[in-house]
Write a protein that holds these residues in place. Sequence first.
Motif, PDB file in Angstrom:
ATOM      1  N   VAL A   1     -20.141  16.560  -2.326  1.00 16.59           N
ATOM      2  CA  VAL A   1     -21.295  16.044  -3.055  1.00 16.59           C
ATOM      3  C   VAL A   1     -21.338  16.668  -4.451  1.00 16.59           C
ATOM      4  CG1 VAL A   1     -23.831  15.891  -3.058  1.00 16.59           C
ATOM      5  CG2 VAL A   1     -22.560  15.760  -0.903  1.00 16.59           C
ATOM      6  N   GLY A   2     -21.484  15.855  -5.488  1.00 19.48           N
ATOM      7  CA  GLY A   2     -21.593  16.379  -6.848  1.00 19.48           C
ATOM      8  C   GLY A   2     -22.766  17.341  -6.957  1.00 19.48           C
ATOM      9  N   SER A   3     -22.551  18.493  -7.576  1.00 18.23           N
ATOM     10  CA  SER A   3     -23.581  19.518  -7.641  1.00 18.23           C
ATOM     11  C   SER A   3     -23.482  20.290  -8.951  1.00 18.23           C
ATOM     12  CB  SER A   3     -23.450  20.482  -6.446  1.00 18.23           C
ATOM     13  OG  SER A   3     -22.177  21.133  -6.472  1.00 18.23           O
ATOM     14  N   HIS A   4     -24.384  21.264  -9.133  1.00 24.58           N
ATOM     15  CA  HIS A   4     -24.372  22.148 -10.298  1.00 24.58           C
ATOM     16  C   HIS A   4     -24.312  21.333 -11.595  1.00 24.58           C
ATOM     17  CE1 HIS A   4     -23.252  24.640  -6.850  1.00 24.58           C
ATOM     18  NE2 HIS A   4     -23.626  25.700  -7.549  1.00 24.58           N
ATOM     19  N   THR A   5     -23.455  21.723 -12.543  1.00 25.78           N
ATOM     20  CA  THR A   5     -23.434  21.038 -13.839  1.00 25.78           C
ATOM     21  C   THR A   5     -22.890  19.619 -13.739  1.00 25.78           C
ATOM     22  OG1 THR A   5     -21.346  22.192 -14.277  1.00 25.78           O
ATOM     23  CG2 THR A   5     -23.329  23.085 -15.304  1.00 25.78           C
ATOM     24  N   THR A   6     -22.071  19.326 -12.723  1.00 25.77           N
ATOM     25  CA  THR A   6     -21.579  17.960 -12.543  1.00 25.77           C
ATOM     26  C   THR A   6     -22.733  17.018 -12.250  1.00 25.77           C
ATOM     27  OG1 THR A   6     -19.421  18.724 -11.763  1.00 25.77           O
ATOM     28  CG2 THR A   6     -20.088  16.497 -11.131  1.00 25.77           C
ATOM     29  N   ALA A   7     -23.581  17.387 -11.287  1.00 27.91           N
ATOM     30  CA  ALA A   7     -24.743  16.558 -10.961  1.00 27.91           C
ATOM     31  C   ALA A   7     -25.719  16.516 -12.129  1.00 27.91           C
ATOM     32  CB  ALA A   7     -25.440  17.094  -9.714  1.00 27.91           C
ATOM     33  N   ALA A   8     -25.912  17.654 -12.789  1.00 28.98           N
ATOM     34  CA  ALA A   8     -26.870  17.712 -13.901  1.00 28.98           C
ATOM     35  C   ALA A   8     -26.465  16.758 -15.016  1.00 28.98           C
ATOM     36  CB  ALA A   8     -26.969  19.138 -14.428  1.00 28.98           C
ATOM     37  N   LEU A   9     -25.172  16.732 -15.348  1.00 24.77           N
ATOM     38  CA  LEU A   9     -24.720  15.828 -16.405  1.00 24.77           C
ATOM     39  C   LEU A   9     -24.970  14.374 -16.023  1.00 24.77           C
ATOM     40  CD1 LEU A   9     -21.649  16.007 -18.630  1.00 24.77           C
ATOM     41  CD2 LEU A   9     -21.945  13.971 -17.228  1.00 24.77           C
ATOM     42  N   LEU A  10     -24.668  14.015 -14.775  1.00 30.80           N
ATOM     43  CA  LEU A  10     -24.859  12.633 -14.339  1.00 30.80           C
ATOM     44  C   LEU A  10     -26.332  12.253 -14.287  1.00 30.80           C
ATOM     45  CD1 LEU A  10     -22.147  12.506 -11.541  1.00 30.80           C
ATOM     46  CD2 LEU A  10     -22.027  11.470 -13.808  1.00 30.80           C
TER      47      LEU A  10
ATOM     48  N   LEU B   1     -14.359  21.779 -15.145  1.00 29.87           N
ATOM     49  CA  LEU B   1     -14.169  21.682 -13.711  1.00 29.87           C
ATOM     50  C   LEU B   1     -15.292  20.884 -13.064  1.00 29.87           C
ATOM     51  CD1 LEU B   1     -13.211  25.422 -13.046  1.00 29.87           C
ATOM     52  CD2 LEU B   1     -11.648  23.479 -13.225  1.00 29.87           C
ATOM     53  N   LEU B   2     -14.929  20.092 -12.066  1.00 31.07           N
ATOM     54  CA  LEU B   2     -15.939  19.428 -11.249  1.00 31.07           C
ATOM     55  C   LEU B   2     -16.535  20.437 -10.280  1.00 31.07           C
ATOM     56  CD1 LEU B   2     -14.420  16.011 -10.079  1.00 31.07           C
ATOM     57  CD2 LEU B   2     -16.216  16.360 -11.765  1.00 31.07           C
ATOM     58  N   HIS B   3     -17.853  20.379 -10.094  1.00 32.70           N
ATOM     59  CA  HIS B   3     -18.508  21.190  -9.067  1.00 32.70           C
ATOM     60  C   HIS B   3     -18.953  20.271  -7.947  1.00 32.70           C
ATOM     61  CE1 HIS B   3     -18.952  25.217 -10.964  1.00 32.70           C
ATOM     62  NE2 HIS B   3     -18.746  24.502 -12.065  1.00 32.70           N
ATOM     63  N   VAL B   4     -18.505  20.564  -6.723  1.00 39.40           N
ATOM     64  CA  VAL B   4     -18.901  19.778  -5.559  1.00 39.40           C
ATOM     65  C   VAL B   4     -19.272  20.734  -4.430  1.00 39.40           C
ATOM     66  CG1 VAL B   4     -17.522  17.748  -6.151  1.00 39.40           C
ATOM     67  CG2 VAL B   4     -16.511  19.570  -4.751  1.00 39.40           C
ATOM     68  N   THR B   5     -20.205  20.294  -3.593  1.00 45.79           N
ATOM     69  CA  THR B   5     -20.694  21.112  -2.491  1.00 45.79           C
ATOM     70  C   THR B   5     -20.564  20.345  -1.185  1.00 45.79           C
ATOM     71  OG1 THR B   5     -22.244  22.250  -3.962  1.00 45.79           O
ATOM     72  CG2 THR B   5     -22.703  22.367  -1.599  1.00 45.79           C
ATOM     73  N   VAL B   6     -20.169  21.068  -0.134  1.00 49.48           N
ATOM     74  CA  VAL B   6     -20.080  20.494   1.211  1.00 49.48           C
ATOM     75  C   VAL B   6     -21.067  21.242   2.098  1.00 49.48           C
ATOM     76  CG1 VAL B   6     -17.667  19.817   0.941  1.00 49.48           C
ATOM     77  CG2 VAL B   6     -18.221  22.088   1.870  1.00 49.48           C
ATOM     78  N   PRO B   7     -21.419  20.691   3.250  1.00 44.22           N
ATOM     79  CA  PRO B   7     -22.360  21.377   4.143  1.00 44.22           C
ATOM     80  C   PRO B   7     -21.857  22.751   4.558  1.00 44.22           C
ATOM     81  CG  PRO B   7     -22.067  19.088   4.809  1.00 44.22           C
ATOM     82  CD  PRO B   7     -21.030  19.367   3.764  1.00 44.22           C
ATOM     83  N   PHE B   8     -22.788  23.674   4.720  1.00 46.13           N
ATOM     84  CA  PHE B   8     -22.445  25.030   5.145  1.00 46.13           C
ATOM     85  C   PHE B   8     -21.706  24.978   6.477  1.00 46.13           C
ATOM     86  CE2 PHE B   8     -23.313  29.131   7.174  1.00 46.13           C
ATOM     87  CZ  PHE B   8     -22.946  29.998   6.159  1.00 46.13           C
ATOM     88  N   GLY B   9     -20.639  25.759   6.579  1.00 49.48           N
ATOM     89  CA  GLY B   9     -19.811  25.732   7.774  1.00 49.48           C
ATOM     90  C   GLY B   9     -18.603  24.841   7.632  1.00 49.48           C
ATOM     91  N   THR B  10     -18.596  24.015   6.575  1.00 49.98           N
ATOM     92  CA  THR B  10     -17.451  23.154   6.273  1.00 49.98           C
ATOM     93  C   THR B  10     -16.579  23.854   5.236  1.00 49.98           C
ATOM     94  OG1 THR B  10     -18.829  21.202   6.644  1.00 49.98           O
ATOM     95  CG2 THR B  10     -16.753  20.873   5.475  1.00 49.98           C
TER      96      THR B  10
END
Length: 310
Positions: free
Chosen positions: A80-89, A101-110
């Motif tokens: 999932v797009g996150s941090h500055t990647t999501a902010a820019l969009l 760099l792209l910042h993306v986040t996955v569910p905890f434990g993944t």
Amino acid sequence: MSASPKRIELPALFCSADRAEHGLSRYQPTRSRGATRIHRGVYEDAGRTRVVIAPRWADPTWIEVQQRLAALQTVRPDAVGSHTTAALLLGLPTPYRADALLHVTVPFGTRPVRRPGVVGHASRHLDPRGHCGVRINRGDLVIHELAGHLRIGDLIAVFDALLGTWQDTPDLTAEELRDLLTGRVHYRGRRTALEALTRARAGVRSPGETRTRLAIVAAGLPEPEVAPAVRLPSLPTAIHPDMAYVGPRIAIEYEGPQHRLDESQWDRDIERYGALVRHEWIVIRITRRTSAARFCREIREALELRAVPV
């Protein structure tokens, strides 16, 4: 999303497993058919297009980031797009370049994404939302992510945008933003975020205005009011300089590139400047190329001319 979005045609994306559908054999170099690799195992086909409904203000950097994130999500749909990647969009002013760099986040434990050009995170605070053809984290969670990721000056610019009218960012009151920042007790950068909140101002119309105001304060000068209502006898309604010292009649105007490109805006600016000067205001005009040393010197001289202690 803008009230008047625009359609953008971008090269279609495909995975290695779909090479045959795009006219490529398993061993054929992708460049021989106009295909370009975006990420490992993901390509764009210059001969086919996909349509993205984008905000009216989407620029080449926005388009590049959307394409790269969409490409990554074809092979990692959990990213999932996150941090500055999501902010820019979302239209927030972040120090982001198209080659960043792209910042993306996955569910905890993944297992976080580990790819060249990508910074992977894992978090319990993840609520994916569809946005312009990609999936990004929920807006308030993005703000928490930025708190632990940005320097305080950049974070103030984000908060100014949330409280102001820059692009199509959400309009929040200072109380709503404070509730957002204090409602969650534990997150990285919380102290920095609360300090940035005390220095954010409502009514700011561009990141350049934020940078100008912060430079003025850093130089030891009094902080000007943001977009105060100024009433002049020669005008039927109040005008709002970008910043001003109303008592000593000093206005500070930040001239962004949109002022030159929008003829109606330029005409209004000229009328406003003329009215201020006729009523003995000092008008200091700044562009992004004006050094902080120069405009702070001009402001100091104007304050001294009007007998304001500095």
